[in-house]
Design a protein around this motif. Structure first.
Motif, short mmCIF file in Angstrom:
data_model
loop_
_atom_site.label_atom_id
_atom_site.label_comp_id
_atom_site.label_asym_id
_atom_site.label_seq_id
_atom_site.Cartn_x
_atom_site.Cartn_y
_atom_site.Cartn_z
N LEU A 1 0.81 -1.21 0.00
CA LEU A 1 0.00 0.00 0.00
C LEU A 1 0.85 1.26 0.00
CD1 LEU A 1 -2.67 -1.08 2.65
CD2 LEU A 1 -2.80 -1.29 0.16
N ASP A 2 0.35 2.28 -0.70
CA ASP A 2 0.99 3.60 -0.67
C ASP A 2 0.48 4.29 0.59
OD1 ASP A 2 2.35 5.89 -1.27
OD2 ASP A 2 0.94 6.55 -2.82
N ARG A 3 1.27 4.26 1.64
CA ARG A 3 0.85 4.76 2.95
C ARG A 3 2.04 5.41 3.63
NH1 ARG A 3 4.72 1.68 5.63
NH2 ARG A 3 4.60 -0.48 5.03
N LYS A 4 1.78 6.01 4.80
CA LYS A 4 2.89 6.65 5.51
C LYS A 4 3.89 5.60 6.00
CE LYS A 4 1.95 7.00 10.33
NZ LYS A 4 2.32 7.84 11.37
N GLY A 5 5.12 6.02 6.12
CA GLY A 5 6.14 5.12 6.62
C GLY A 5 5.93 4.80 8.09
N LEU A 6 6.33 3.62 8.49
CA LEU A 6 6.21 3.19 9.89
C LEU A 6 7.60 3.19 10.54
CD1 LEU A 6 3.71 0.29 9.21
CD2 LEU A 6 3.21 2.42 10.44
N PRO A 7 7.66 3.49 11.83
CA PRO A 7 8.96 3.58 12.52
C PRO A 7 9.57 2.20 12.79
CG PRO A 7 7.18 4.02 14.06
CD PRO A 7 6.55 3.84 12.72
N ALA A 8 10.35 1.75 11.83
CA ALA A 8 11.03 0.45 11.93
C ALA A 8 12.45 0.63 11.44
CB ALA A 8 10.30 -0.59 11.08
N GLU A 9 13.39 -0.02 12.13
CA GLU A 9 14.77 0.05 11.67
C GLU A 9 15.55 -1.18 12.09
OE1 GLU A 9 17.57 2.83 13.82
OE2 GLU A 9 15.66 3.60 14.57
N ALA A 10 16.56 -1.48 11.27
CA ALA A 10 17.49 -2.56 11.58
C ALA A 10 18.65 -1.96 12.36
CB ALA A 10 17.98 -3.22 10.29
N LEU A 11 18.98 -2.55 13.50
CA LEU A 11 19.94 -1.96 14.43
C LEU A 11 21.38 -1.94 13.94
CD1 LEU A 11 18.56 -3.39 17.81
CD2 LEU A 11 18.15 -1.14 16.78
N HIS A 12 21.69 -2.69 12.92
CA HIS A 12 23.08 -2.77 12.46
C HIS A 12 23.42 -1.74 11.38
CE1 HIS A 12 20.75 -5.21 9.68
NE2 HIS A 12 21.64 -4.86 8.77
N CYS A 13 22.46 -0.91 10.99
CA CYS A 13 22.68 -0.03 9.84
C CYS A 13 23.58 1.17 10.13
CB CYS A 13 21.34 0.43 9.27
SG CYS A 13 20.50 -0.94 8.45
N ASN A 14 23.77 1.52 11.40
CA ASN A 14 24.67 2.61 11.75
C ASN A 14 26.05 2.01 11.97
OD1 ASN A 14 26.18 4.61 13.02
ND2 ASN A 14 24.43 5.41 14.17
N THR A 15 26.85 1.95 10.92
CA THR A 15 28.15 1.27 11.01
C THR A 15 29.13 1.99 11.93
OG1 THR A 15 28.87 2.35 8.97
CG2 THR A 15 27.98 0.12 8.78
#
Length: 191
Positions: A71-85
């Motif tokens: 669906l074209d909808r607002k983004g939800l607050p989700a993140e992968a914890l390893h992405c900040n190297t």
């Protein structure tokens, strides 16, 4: 060579057939969707963690929520914890890799959030420590593992243990279950 390819495709199908034959596991998938939808509805976040291929799967699933699924909808607050190297390498260097996820959950998590950990063995020390920290903070935990569940079995509020001991087949099923989770949550919140 064609026989080998057919064997691998059939092995993947067989694991998914085993999932279909486990009503308890299907019920736990439904529970996981309810936990995640409730977190988003109440202003919470969903965090993902994993190692190697499971880290890639964690990042993939986080993006399905923060971007969009169907669906074209607002983004939800989700993140992968390893992405900040920078964070990951600093904490791993200054402390240890084992505490990197737990330390980040301690810093950015809050009661009502959800932490989803992907580990085919269920014994990844950095995920276990993050689950321990999350539970002490009132953060729900969902474990994506292989057949036995490993030590994550005891630390998961909802355990999604794929009935296999073959890492690639487990990871293929983690993505299937993750996509189902994303689709149901998206439908519940935005359809």
């Amino acid at each position: 060579m064609i026989d080998f390819i057919q064997q691998k495709v059939q092995a993947s199908i067989d694991v998914k057939q085993h999932i279909l034959q486990q009503p308890e596991l299907l019920g736990r998938i439904e529970q996981a969707t309810e936990l995640v939808a409730t977190a988003f509805r109440s202003g919470g976040k969903v965090f993902f963690c994993g190692n190697g291929g499971s880290a890639a799967d964690a990042q993939h699933l986080a993006a399905e929520f923060s971007g969009k699924f169907y669906l074209d909808r607002k983004g939800l607050p989700a993140e992968a914890l390893h992405c900040n190297t920078s964070y990951l390498t600093a904490v791993s260097n200054d402390y240890s890799y084992e505490i990197a996820y737990a330390r980040l959950i301690d810093g950015i998590g809050k009661a009502g959030d959800v932490l989803i950990g992907l580990s085919t063995s269920g014994n990844s020390k950095n995920i276990l420590l993050a689950f321990e920290k999350a539970r002490s903070m009132g953060i729900s935990t969902i474990g994506f593992t292989g057949k036995g569940g490993g030590k994550m079995r005891e630390l998961s509020d909802v355990l999604l243990n794929v009935p296999s001991e073959d890492t690639p087949r487990i990871q293929e099923s983690h993505i299937l279950i993750g996509h189902i989770l994303c689709e149901i949550v998206e439908r519940n919140l935005f359809a």
